[in-house]
Design an enzyme around this catalytic site. Structure first.
Site, PDB file in Angstrom:
ATOM      1  N   ASP A  51       2.500   7.692   3.050  1.00  0.00           N
ATOM      2  CA  ASP A  51       1.593   6.641   3.038  1.00  0.00           C
ATOM      3  C   ASP A  51       0.359   7.140   3.838  1.00  0.00           C
ATOM      4  O   ASP A  51       0.862   7.424   5.065  1.00  0.00           O
ATOM      5  CB  ASP A  51       1.987   5.226   3.545  1.00  0.00           C
ATOM      6  CG  ASP A  51       1.111   4.125   3.276  1.00  0.00           C
ATOM      7  OD1 ASP A  51       1.330   3.458   2.031  1.00  0.00           O
ATOM      8  OD2 ASP A  51       0.157   3.943   4.085  1.00  0.00           O
ATOM      9  N   LEU A  52      -0.667   7.002   3.270  1.00  0.00           N
ATOM     10  CA  LEU A  52      -1.846   7.552   4.114  1.00  0.00           C
ATOM     11  C   LEU A  52      -2.283   6.393   5.065  1.00  0.00           C
ATOM     12  O   LEU A  52      -2.272   5.355   5.055  1.00  0.00           O
ATOM     13  CB  LEU A  52      -2.979   7.946   3.487  1.00  0.00           C
ATOM     14  CG  LEU A  52      -2.901   8.804   2.147  1.00  0.00           C
ATOM     15  CD1 LEU A  52      -4.404   8.981   1.512  1.00  0.00           C
ATOM     16  CD2 LEU A  52      -2.402  10.167   2.801  1.00  0.00           C
ATOM     17  N   ASP A  69      -2.651   4.731  -1.743  1.00  0.00           N
ATOM     18  CA  ASP A  69      -2.725   5.771  -1.223  1.00  0.00           C
ATOM     19  C   ASP A  69      -1.229   5.944  -0.701  1.00  0.00           C
ATOM     20  O   ASP A  69      -0.874   6.487   0.314  1.00  0.00           O
ATOM     21  CB  ASP A  69      -3.420   5.516   0.216  1.00  0.00           C
ATOM     22  CG  ASP A  69      -2.739   4.209   1.145  1.00  0.00           C
ATOM     23  OD1 ASP A  69      -1.989   3.597   0.314  1.00  0.00           O
ATOM     24  OD2 ASP A  69      -3.405   4.039   2.215  1.00  0.00           O
TER      25      ASP A  69
END
Ligand code: C2E
Ligand code: CA
Ligand code: CA
Length: 643
Positions: free
Chosen positions: A257-258, A300
């Site tokens: 996950d960004l 994301d």
């Protein structure tokens, strides 16, 4: 003449304009050709039989034997041909060769029967006519998928032989010759129509197949990044688990996950956000291999599936590399974005199903985001047991009677001038019969995953407002809202209704919201905050300084107060940046006419330094720990007397 040449070119030469049709022709033909050779062999024997004893042995046994052997060899050859998946070039080569061979056989056959002719009587002549006609029709029929071949053979056999028949002068032979010519012509027309239909059919089938394949491809691909999508990610894990057949190890599932993507997406717009995601996808893709599968799961979030007999260490090494790659700045033309990616990794233990593996990876990811931002975290046995506990708690919370199981504690927010409380922050508490007191950090997080959170807010808000009625007018109540309360218009409306119904003056009510809650859906959050403010309540930005958004951006939202997170307070009395940061935030708030509160003040020293930095409102264990309702009432009462 020209027309004839054009006709011949068009119909006697193999048409290779449509590759798919050629391959299909070859496939269909490879099943028919052996039969055609067998028919030719039988007919040859038939004709020869009619002339045994009448014509020289070389012509009744020798030549037919050669033709039959050649036919059988060709038939055997074709029976060995793998018709499926023949490449185009090879199919063309085979079809051309077939056409040539068919012509050679036709010529040999015609020369042979014509040579036999003088040796026969009327009966054997009709026999020849019958066999020749039959052979021509058989080739037209069986080479229906190779029209150029069928027409070549027919053109080589029928016209010379018919003319030969007619030239014999015998009326029945003349009739036979004419009949052969006309019926062959009719047959040829039907044949050409059929082959056109065949090509169209093949085309349609291939087009459908291609469309189908494209649909499948699109259904399994993420349209923005062209990476495999969530569906393929899960299918891949399913298949890998099936391959492992209960053997532990050899399969690892990661979720990436960004960190800090959302604010960039919100501030700079979705076009830039999309570019960032695409670039992140390219960086991840580099790590893809036959054993390492990379997918975009949505938003994301990306997925990694490693299927390899290797150590956990090696896979964690790969994951660490992936995180490092995401930490490199993203050069997006006009903006240089710095984000990171956190990763959670789960190991297949032999009995996990797909969803369990994903949830374990997701759990580890959550841990990474909380405690090791931008790094990879492995799902461990301890996490396994705390995950079990969470799922127990989730069930218990669902089953609980919220009104009696939940209660509030109250922590004063103190004016540093008077030392008296100006407000109480309400803090949720839950006592579970089996697990005892459960921290709000735990159960609020559980509840936030579902609509349960909205019910909890309603129950607690009623209790908070009820308690605040016992306090003097100048003491406010500061209530924590969750992401679910400000990202759903219905939930916000219910909150407004509860405040109205309570009869408490709206200016005494404050709502605390965190940056994380805001950025999950900024537009809706803004609407909710505006609706709440219209009621007359105040809004505080909680935990300020722990998030990633820019201050400017946050200040575009309608806040009345900033609560500076205790992370800054911890070091404020030590040499370093913390004091400078607190000072500039306080100055900024003053300029913008915003109130500020400092959280987590634990020592006299901290209080003194903060005071010197200009803090006027503070909260923390140094003043008071969260207290039960009656103590809060007492404290508020004392403050009223002192005032
Ligand atoms: P928060 O809103 O930042 O609440 C402050 C937390 O810091 C409280 O923990 C409080 O007990 C603790 N605290 C206060 N003074 C000090 C101090 O001097 N030192 C230290 N180390 N800690 C201090 P608590 O009660 O465990 O709450 C934790 C978090 O749970 C809250 O953080 C808030 O995010 C959430 N929460 C609590 N009650 C509610 C609620 O009613 N609704 C929602 N949505 N969230 C809540
Ligand atoms: Ca709070
Ligand atoms: Ca806080």
């Amino acid at each position: 003449m020209l027309n004839f040449l054009r006709f011949s070119r068009k119909n006697l030469v193999l048409d290779v304009s449509d590759r798919d049709v050629v391959v299909a022709q070859h496939a269909a033909l490879s099943r028919q050709i052996p039969i055609l050779y067998l028919i030719l062999a039988i007919n040859t024997v038939g004709v020869a039989g009619g002339f045994v004893g009448k014509a020289p042995q070389a012509m009744t046994i020798g030549v037919p034997a050669l033709i039959v052997i050649a036919c059988l060899m060709r038939a055997a050859h074709w029976m060995n041909v793998q018709s499926v998946e023949t490449p185009f070039d090879e199919a063309v080569l085979r079809l051309r060769r077939t056409q040539t061979m068919a012509a050679v056989f036709a010529i040999a056959f015609v020369i042979w029967v014509t040579a036999l002719y003088p040796y026969g009587d009327a009966l054997s002549h009709s026999l020849i006519a019958f066999f020749v006609g039959f052979t021509a029709f058989a080739s037209l029929f069986l080479m229906v998928n190779l029209p150029s071949g069928a027409l070549t053979v027919t053109a080589l056999i029928i016209p010379p032989f018919s003319i030969f028949l007619m030239s014999q002068g015998e009326p029945s032979f003349v009739a036979m010759g004419i009949d052969l010519m006309l019926s062959t012509a009719a047959f040829m027309i039907a044949q050409m129509r059929y082959s056109a239909d065949f090509a169209a059919l093949v085309r349609a089938r291939i087009d459908t197949q291609k469309l189908d394949a494209e649909n499948k491809r699109l259904a399994n691909l993420d349209s923005l990044t062209n990476l495999p999508n969530r569906r393929q990610f899960f299918a891949r894990i399913d298949a890998a688990i099936a391959r492992r057949a209960g053997k532990p190890g050899g399969l690892y599932v990661g979720v990436v996950d960004l960190d800090g993507f959302k604010p960039i997406n919100d501030i700079y717009g979705h076009a830039l956000g999309d570019r960032l995601l695409t670039e992140a996808a390219r960086r991840l893709e580099v790590y893809g291999s036959p054993n390492v599968f990379i997918a975009r799961l949505g938003g994301d979030e990306f997925g990694v599936v490693v299927e390899e007999q290797t150590s956990e260490r090696a896979v964690m090494g790969l994951c660490a590399d992936i995180c490092l790659a995401l930490r490199e700045p993203f050069d997006l033309h006009d903006v240089n974005a710095k984000i990171s990616g956190s990763l959670g990794l789960a190991v297949f233990r032999g009995d996990d199903h797909t969803l369990a593996l994903y949830e374990q990876a997701d759990y580890a990811l959550h841990d990474a985001k909380q405690n090791h931002r931008g790094e990879a975290v492995l799902f461990t046995a301890e996490q396994q047991s705390s995950m079990r506990r969470l799922s127990y708690l989730e069930q218990a919370l669902r089953a609980a009677d919220l009104d009696s199981a939940l209660y509030l504690k109250f922590q004063p927010i103190v004016s540093t001038q008077t030392g008296a409380p100006v407000a109480f922050e309400t803090l949720a508490r839950w006592r579970d019969p089996q697990h005892g007191e459960v921290s709000p950090d735990v159960f609020i997080r559980i509840a936030e995953k579902t609509e349960l959170m909205n019910d909890i807010t309603e129950v607690l808000l009623r209790k908070a407002l009820e308690a605040a009625k016992d306090w003097p007018d100048f003491v406010s109540v500061s209530f924590n809202l969750s992401v679910r309360d400000i990202t759903s218009p219905q939930a916000t409306l219910r909150i407004i209704q509860i405040v109205r119904d309570s009869g408490i003056a709206a200016h005494r009510v404050e709502f605390e919201v965190t940056e994380t809650a805001l950025i999950s859906d900024v537009e809706q959050a803004r609407e909710s905050l505006i609706a709440l403010k219209a009621l007359g309540v105040k809004i505080s930005l909680d935990d300020f300084g722990t998030g990633y958004s820019s201050l400017n951006y946050m200040l575009q939202l309608p806040f009345d107060k900033i609560k500076i997170d205790r992370a800054f307070v911890r070091d404020v009395a030590e040499p370093g940046m913390a004091a400078d940061i607190v000072r500039s935030v306080i100055d900024l708030c003053r300029n913008l006419k915003l109130d500020s509160v400092v959280e987590g003040v634990e020592t006299e020293d901290q209080k003194r330094v903060l005071h010197s930095l200009g803090c006027t409102a503070m909260q923390g264990y140094f003043f008071a720990k969260p207290m039960p309702e009656h103590e809060a009432k007492e404290l508020a009462g004392q403050a009223a007397k002192a005032a």
